[in-house]
Design an enzyme around this catalytic site. Structure first.
Site, PDB file in Angstrom:
ATOM      1  N   ASP A 228       0.876  -1.160   0.000  1.00 52.14           N
ATOM      2  CA  ASP A 228       0.000   0.000   0.000  1.00 52.14           C
ATOM      3  C   ASP A 228       0.922   1.221   0.000  1.00 52.14           C
ATOM      4  O   ASP A 228       2.102   1.129   0.368  1.00 52.14           O
ATOM      5  CB  ASP A 228      -0.967   0.008   1.179  1.00 52.14           C
ATOM      6  CG  ASP A 228      -2.173   0.922   0.895  1.00 52.14           C
ATOM      7  OD1 ASP A 228      -2.074   1.783  -0.009  1.00 52.14           O
ATOM      8  OD2 ASP A 228      -3.201   0.791   1.585  1.00 52.14           O
TER       9      ASP A 228
HETATM   10  C1  BGC Z   1      -4.896   3.389  -0.120  1.00 49.75           C
HETATM   11  C2  BGC Z   1      -4.931   2.414  -1.287  1.00 49.75           C
HETATM   12  C3  BGC Z   1      -4.664   3.147  -2.558  1.00 49.75           C
HETATM   13  C4  BGC Z   1      -3.333   3.859  -2.449  1.00 49.75           C
HETATM   14  C5  BGC Z   1      -2.972   4.649  -3.681  1.00 49.75           C
HETATM   15  C6  BGC Z   1      -3.623   4.204  -0.111  1.00 49.75           C
HETATM   16  O1  BGC Z   1      -3.657   5.189   0.850  1.00 49.75           O
HETATM   17  O2  BGC Z   1      -5.013   2.691   1.094  1.00 49.75           O
HETATM   18  O3  BGC Z   1      -6.156   1.763  -1.338  1.00 49.75           O
HETATM   19  O4  BGC Z   1      -4.695   2.265  -3.641  1.00 49.75           O
HETATM   20  O5  BGC Z   1      -3.376   4.769  -1.363  1.00 49.75           O
HETATM   21  O6  BGC Z   1      -3.786   5.761  -3.794  1.00 49.75           O
END
Ligand code: BGC
Length: 756
Positions: A228
């Site tokens: 993530d």
């Molecule tokens: C989120 C993800 C997301 C990523 C990119 C993170 O903060 O938890 O779900 O895909 O950011 O935006």
């Protein structure tokens, strides 16, 4: 075919280390001299958030269709809908130059307080898993990758970057992992995104058990694991733990650390090579689909409208809906003119167009007169004048439609909800309007359960419309005026009160930890086990027609676990209009060595029926539908015995039951040990056999020692000797009568264990 192994061999250590961290916020590193292109990834999951500037995490993205969010998608209970959505997303990815869409989000709704529940499907792992499979199949059928996220136990936003989710293995295996397991095994996502949080003491981004032992080795995941965004703490440890691609990048220090670790011998280069191989696999798969062109925005808008209508759940209807021949309609609530159709955070889409509910109602209502009252402000202030104006408009009309959206300051990615309530102003508004206008419909836009006890009785109808995507305005009009018969059903329980919810006492944790103390019992599993009333049960949703269920039939009354069993019945549309019913099959185990939830969803089907039409629904239940995870054996097991197959219209509305007998084909090893109780020895066929020669005299002697017969209460110390003995370890029991034994109790038990 690209020879990935040969490319890995030709790459320098620096190139390999660099490939394992993003080149920008959204792209991977290219290696031009070896013909390795860069790929572009974008959020996800209910629209394509293709940013213009690859170094920006949050700039306005290119226009794309904003489909309804996961709560709405799940309420369709329609795998065909999820597949169609996936295909449409892939088309938009191709047009927007995106190789992998970051979704589906597949965490379970442990508590309705999780601010990100709008992006998650369900409280049930089976339903979540099936939906995720269809979403991924849809996306990947067009040559675009999906990223299954957030793996695992990311069930709250509170301290999501650091909290340690303490979850026992059985709960993980039966509740939090199966939605991932099913999707990985059946849909083979190109990528899996690890969660921010820790799981049982180790960051998911470094968790070898999670990423390697379970995901890659046990489930056979062949794609890449991406972090993530910002979930990596120690790049070397994360590579060792099975995290292939760190995002976002660039992160020069991280790359250097990897190079140094390999040179110093603290990171095996084979580990790095394996991650590089996985990344290249996805990069070349993505490159095989040329990007560019356009997508059919009007067609996708129409699809978004269809899906939004499918996901709407008619929670209450005293007959007011569908609206007919109303000349004067009071439309109330700012969400009628400023629709709240998606959630805040990384999934936020820049829509191609937005349907305004008020305008769509006007269109659908023919010549009827519509008034508009704001009802509540954008902020959290109390504004009695808005309530009064709305009530006056409602009084003057024939019917009132109140659009109530849970504001982003109460529900979003990044923070959790403090309660399950609407705002105080919204509650006051609904109460004031329903007090003067009994023909009031409340239309809700929110991502997870809200409590309604204060105002539900006053409303004639309640429609849960969720965060309904850019075409939701039209979809609401379709449902309210009957162009679409609602067929959505809740994929999560709506409780009566926050204090009733399963994780209430164990949420949000403290001191850096959250303990999943409720274990297997989340959602309806908990309310069932406690026999607690809920506002609206899991699986529930109304219709403008009614459905009759015939008695159920089974393919076999006795079956082997490996064969599974099928249950069939006829469902009839017994009303006046066409409609769709979601038939649900739950399994109840009569008896098991370990505690199990009273019933669990193991199959479902959505059927469309014309008035008077009947269809046969057949649902097959495989071995896994009857199995549970036994930590003692470290595997899923089946046990001989009886199971009820409960066929229902919701978790609380079981219409037909059939009892079947399962014959397990497992030959499980004995797990008896020095600690095992007499009851456990007797329950184990091998244990019973080796104990046989000594059990009778031993029990007689013990009963005598306790002054009672085998099943009589002891006259001397007032207890039932037999019951007392059954739950003592055999060793302890023998130690009480050691003088009468031919050898020390410890040796005797060791000897028995050796014979197993
Ligand atoms: C989120 C993800 C997301 C990523 C990119 C993170 O903060 O938890 O779900 O895909 O950011 O935006």
């Amino acid at each position: 075919m690209t020879d990935i192994r040969s490319i890995v061999e030709q790459m320098t250590l620096e190139e390999k280390a660099a490939l394992c961290t993003g080149a920008s916020s959204w792209t991977t590193q290219a290696v031009e001299r070896l013909g390795v292109p860069s790929i572009f990834v974008s959020d996800g999951p209910h629209g394509v958030r293709r940013v213009k500037d690859v170094d920006s995490l949050s700039d306005l993205s290119l226009p794309a269709t904003c489909f309804p969010t996961a709560s709405s998608l799940a309420a369709t209970w329609d795998t065909g809908v999820l597949r169609a959505l996936g295909e449409a997303l892939a088309e938009e990815c191709i047009a927007l130059g995106v190789d992998v869409v970051l979704g589906p989000s597949n965490n379970l709704k442990r508590t309705p307080l999780c601010g990100r529940n709008f992006e998650y499907y369900s409280e049930d792992p089976f339903l979540s898993g099936e939906l995720a499979v269809s979403f991924i199949d849809g996306v990947q059928s067009r040559g675009v990758g999906a990223s299954l996220k957030h793996y695992a136990a990311n069930n709250q936003e509170f301290q999501r970057f650091s909290i340690d989710a303490e979850v026992d293995e059985r709960t993980l295996r039966e509740i939090y992992l199966p939605a991932f397991e099913t999707a990985v095994k059946r849909a083979k996502p190109w990528t899996v995104m690890c969660a921010y949080n820790k799981l049982n003491g180790t960051y998911c981004s470094e968790n070898h058990w999670l990423l390697v032992d379970t995901l890659k080795d046990e489930w056979g995941f062949e794609g890449l694991v991406v972090s993530d965004w910002g979930a990596v703490h120690d790049r070397v440890a994360s590579l060792r733990g099975g995290l292939d691609l760190e995002m976002p990048g660039p992160r020069d220090r991280r790359v250097k650390a990897v190079v140094e670790a390999v040179r110093a011998g603290t990171l095996d280069e084979a580990v790095l090579n394996e991650s590089v191989r996985r990344i290249l696999g996805v990069v070349f798969k993505a490159a095989a689909t040329p990007k560019g062109g356009t997508f059919d925005a009007p067609a996708h808008h129409a699809l978004a409208r269809k899906i939004a209508a499918e996901g709407m759940v008619l929670l209450k209807n005293n007959g007011l809906l569908p609206l007919k021949n109303r000349q004067n309609i009071a439309v109330i609530g700012r969400a009628a003119k400023e629709p709240h159709f998606q959630g805040g955070g990384s999934s936020h889409i820049n829509p191609t167009q937005v349907d305004i509910p008020f305008d769509e109602l006007q269109r659908a209502a023919g010549g009827a007169e519509l008034s508009y009252s704001e009802g509540y402000p954008a902020d959290d202030t109390l504004q009695p004048a808005l309530v009064e104006a709305a009530a006056a408009a409602a009084r003057a009309a024939e019917v009132a439609l109140i659009f109530v959206a849970l504001p982003a300051y109460k529900e979003s990615e990044g923070y959790d909800r403090a309660d399950l309530d609407l705002t105080a102003q919204q509650v006051a508004l609904i109460k004031a309007v329903t007090a003067v206008q009994p023909d009031t419909v409340v239309i809700l836009n929110n991502g997870s359960a809200v409590v309604m006890g204060e105002w539900l009785d006053g409303a004639a109808a309640v429609l849960e419309a969720w965060m309904m995507g850019q075409a939701g305005g039209g979809a609401v009009a379709d449902v309210l005026f009957g162009a679409v018969n609602p067929s959505g059903k809740l994929a999560e329980t709506f409780p009566c009160a926050l204090a009733d919810t399963p994780a209430y006492i164990n949420y949000p944790g403290g001191n850096g930890e959250v303990r999943y103390g409720e274990g297997l019992f989340i959602g309806y599993r908990y309310y069932d086990a406690k026999g607690m009333p809920v506002q609206f049960p899991f699986g529930y949703g109304g219709s403008y027609t009614s459905f009759a269920y015939s008695p159920a039939r089974v393919s076999a009354e006795t079956f082997r676990d490996v064969d599974g069993v099928s249950v069939s019945l006829e469902v009839t549309n017994s009303g006046q209009v066409a409609g769709k019913e979601v038939v649900q099959v739950y399994v109840h185990d009569h008896q098991s060595a370990l505690v199990r939830p009273p019933k669990e969803l193991k199959g479902f089907a959505k059927v469309a029926l014309a008035p008077g039409e009947s269809k046969t629904v057949t649902i097959h239940l495989d071995c896994r539908a009857f199995a549970y995870y036994h930590p003692g054996y470290g595997r899923w097991i089946t046990e001989d015995g009886q199971f009820d197959l409960l066929v229902g219209a919701s978790a609380a509305d079981i219409r037909a039951v059939q009892t079947v007998t399962l014959q397990s084909t497992l030959a499980l090893p004995s797990i008896l040990d020095r600690e095992s109780t007499l009851r456990e020895w007797l329950a184990d066929p091998r244990g019973q056999a080796v104990l046989e020669p000594i059990s009778r005299p031993m029990m007689a002697q013990m009963s005598a020692a306790f002054g009672g017969g085998e099943s009589e209460a002891s006259p001397s110390i007032g207890m039932d000797a037999m019951r007392f003995m059954m739950d003592l370890p055999l060793l302890s029991l023998l130690q009480f009568q050691e003088s009468a034994l031919p050898m020390p109790a410890e040796d005797l038990v060791a000897g028995l264990l050796a014979q197993l």
